[in-house]
Design a protein around this motif. Structure first.
Motif, PDB file in Angstrom:
ATOM      1  N   GLU A  99      78.777  95.475  68.580  1.00  0.00           N
ATOM      2  CA  GLU A  99      78.184  96.254  69.527  1.00  0.00           C
ATOM      3  C   GLU A  99      78.719  95.833  71.000  1.00  0.00           C
ATOM      4  O   GLU A  99      78.565  96.811  71.687  1.00  0.00           O
ATOM      5  CB  GLU A  99      76.629  96.148  69.641  1.00  0.00           C
ATOM      6  CG  GLU A  99      75.895  96.951  68.452  1.00  0.00           C
ATOM      7  CD  GLU A  99      74.507  96.877  68.427  1.00  0.00           C
ATOM      8  OE1 GLU A  99      73.894  96.205  69.537  1.00  0.00           O
ATOM      9  OE2 GLU A  99      73.932  97.531  67.569  1.00  0.00           O
ATOM     10  N   MET A 100      79.074  94.593  71.127  1.00  0.00           N
ATOM     11  CA  MET A 100      79.572  94.125  72.636  1.00  0.00           C
ATOM     12  C   MET A 100      81.316  94.601  72.566  1.00  0.00           C
ATOM     13  O   MET A 100      81.724  94.068  73.458  1.00  0.00           O
ATOM     14  CB  MET A 100      79.310  92.781  72.762  1.00  0.00           C
ATOM     15  CG  MET A 100      77.940  92.265  72.944  1.00  0.00           C
ATOM     16  SD  MET A 100      77.605  90.772  73.614  1.00  0.00           S
ATOM     17  CE  MET A 100      78.345  90.015  72.212  1.00  0.00           C
ATOM     18  N   LYS A 101      81.536  95.316  71.706  1.00  0.00           N
ATOM     19  CA  LYS A 101      83.141  95.667  71.708  1.00  0.00           C
ATOM     20  C   LYS A 101      83.867  94.624  71.392  1.00  0.00           C
ATOM     21  O   LYS A 101      85.154  94.260  71.972  1.00  0.00           O
ATOM     22  CB  LYS A 101      83.494  96.381  72.964  1.00  0.00           C
ATOM     23  CG  LYS A 101      82.602  97.759  73.304  1.00  0.00           C
ATOM     24  CD  LYS A 101      82.773  98.672  72.218  1.00  0.00           C
ATOM     25  CE  LYS A 101      81.900  99.763  72.542  1.00  0.00           C
ATOM     26  NZ  LYS A 101      81.020 100.571  71.689  1.00  0.00           N
ATOM     27  N   VAL A 102      83.604  93.709  70.634  1.00  0.00           N
ATOM     28  CA  VAL A 102      84.309  92.401  70.285  1.00  0.00           C
ATOM     29  C   VAL A 102      84.622  92.507  68.832  1.00  0.00           C
ATOM     30  O   VAL A 102      83.705  92.490  67.946  1.00  0.00           O
ATOM     31  CB  VAL A 102      83.508  91.243  70.513  1.00  0.00           C
ATOM     32  CG1 VAL A 102      84.355  89.979  69.905  1.00  0.00           C
ATOM     33  CG2 VAL A 102      83.106  90.945  71.897  1.00  0.00           C
ATOM     34  N   PRO A 103      85.942  92.650  68.208  1.00  0.00           N
ATOM     35  CA  PRO A 103      86.217  92.876  66.872  1.00  0.00           C
ATOM     36  C   PRO A 103      86.068  91.687  66.165  1.00  0.00           C
ATOM     37  O   PRO A 103      86.605  90.547  66.825  1.00  0.00           O
ATOM     38  CB  PRO A 103      87.528  93.477  67.213  1.00  0.00           C
ATOM     39  CG  PRO A 103      88.197  93.008  68.278  1.00  0.00           C
ATOM     40  CD  PRO A 103      86.956  93.035  69.339  1.00  0.00           C
ATOM     41  N   ALA A 135      76.841  90.806  79.282  1.00  0.00           N
ATOM     42  CA  ALA A 135      75.459  91.412  78.429  1.00  0.00           C
ATOM     43  C   ALA A 135      74.488  90.134  78.184  1.00  0.00           C
ATOM     44  O   ALA A 135      73.389  90.447  77.944  1.00  0.00           O
ATOM     45  CB  ALA A 135      76.318  91.735  76.958  1.00  0.00           C
ATOM     46  N   LEU A 136      74.998  89.270  77.861  1.00  0.00           N
ATOM     47  CA  LEU A 136      74.245  87.813  77.783  1.00  0.00           C
ATOM     48  C   LEU A 136      73.137  87.629  79.061  1.00  0.00           C
ATOM     49  O   LEU A 136      72.089  87.195  78.700  1.00  0.00           O
ATOM     50  CB  LEU A 136      74.705  86.720  77.313  1.00  0.00           C
ATOM     51  CG  LEU A 136      75.640  86.619  75.877  1.00  0.00           C
ATOM     52  CD1 LEU A 136      76.545  85.476  75.784  1.00  0.00           C
ATOM     53  CD2 LEU A 136      74.842  86.961  74.803  1.00  0.00           C
ATOM     54  N   GLU A 137      73.523  87.733  80.189  1.00  0.00           N
ATOM     55  CA  GLU A 137      72.964  87.133  81.317  1.00  0.00           C
ATOM     56  C   GLU A 137      71.954  88.413  81.770  1.00  0.00           C
ATOM     57  O   GLU A 137      71.200  88.319  82.514  1.00  0.00           O
ATOM     58  CB  GLU A 137      73.853  86.826  82.385  1.00  0.00           C
ATOM     59  CG  GLU A 137      74.338  85.357  81.868  1.00  0.00           C
ATOM     60  CD  GLU A 137      75.347  84.920  83.022  1.00  0.00           C
ATOM     61  OE1 GLU A 137      75.788  85.644  84.136  1.00  0.00           O
ATOM     62  OE2 GLU A 137      75.764  83.867  83.025  1.00  0.00           O
ATOM     63  N   ALA A 138      72.319  89.901  81.307  1.00  0.00           N
ATOM     64  CA  ALA A 138      71.631  90.932  81.903  1.00  0.00           C
ATOM     65  C   ALA A 138      70.077  90.697  81.664  1.00  0.00           C
ATOM     66  O   ALA A 138      69.618  90.081  80.572  1.00  0.00           O
ATOM     67  CB  ALA A 138      72.019  92.157  81.073  1.00  0.00           C
TER      68      ALA A 138
END
Length: 136
Positions: A45-49, A132-135
Motif C-alpha cells: 500500500e506504501m507503493k513498495v514492491p 507515512a510512518l511519521e504522519a
C-alpha cells in the motif's frame, strides 16, 4: 525511548479448514502467515514492491503470543501498528481478532528493516515510507 504505537493497517482473511492442526485449532505456524500477509499488504500500500532485488524491507525477528485458540470457520482481522521509525527500521505490532469479536486472540511483533538485498546491509528508510510512518 518509548513511543506510542500507531494503527497503520487493517486486513481480514478467512481461516481455512487446512489451517487447523490435530488439536482442532489454528496451528501456531499459521499465525505467522496471517501476520506476513498483513505486512505485505501494508508495505505494498506504501507503493513498495515486495520483490527481490535492490533495496527493500525484510524482517529480522518475529514473535507471537497465543491468547485464545482460533478455529475454522471464521475471518481473522489483523490490525498492524507501528512504533516510531529509526534510521533503517520500524517495529511493528499486531493484534489478531475474529471478525465480530473484540477480544484479542493473538498478539505479534516483527522488526522491519530496509536492506540492500545485494549487500545485505541496512539502508535508510525511503522518504515516502518515513513520511507515512511519521504522519499523524
Amino acid at each position: 525511548m518509548e513511543h506510542k504505537k500507531k494503527l497503520i493497517h487493517v486486513t481480514k482473511m478467512p481461516i481455512r479448514w487446512g489451517d487447523m492442526d490435530a488439536y482442532g485449532h489454528v496451528n501456531n505456524t499459521v499465525y505467522f502467515r496471517y501476520m506476513e500477509q498483513a505486512r505485505v499488504e501494508w508495505i505494498e500500500e506504501m507503493k513498495v514492491p515486495v520483490r527481490p532485488g535492490g533495496d527493500g524491507p525484510v524482517i529480522i525477528n518475529a514473535a507471537c503470543t497465543f491468547l485464545i485458540p482460533m478455529t475454522y470457520p471464521g475471518m481473522v482481522e489483523v490490525r498492524t501498528y507501528v512504533g516510531y521509525p529509526g534510521r533503517s527500521s520500524v517495529q511493528t505490532h499486531v493484534e489478531m481478532r475474529i471478525e465480530g469479536d473484540e477480544r484479542i486472540y493473538a498478539e505479534g511483533a516483527a522488526k522491519v528493516v530496509w536492506m540492500n538485498t545485494q549487500t545485505g546491509k541496512s539502508v535508510p528508510l525511503p522518504d515516502h515510507v518515513r513520511a507515512a510512518l511519521e504522519a499523524e
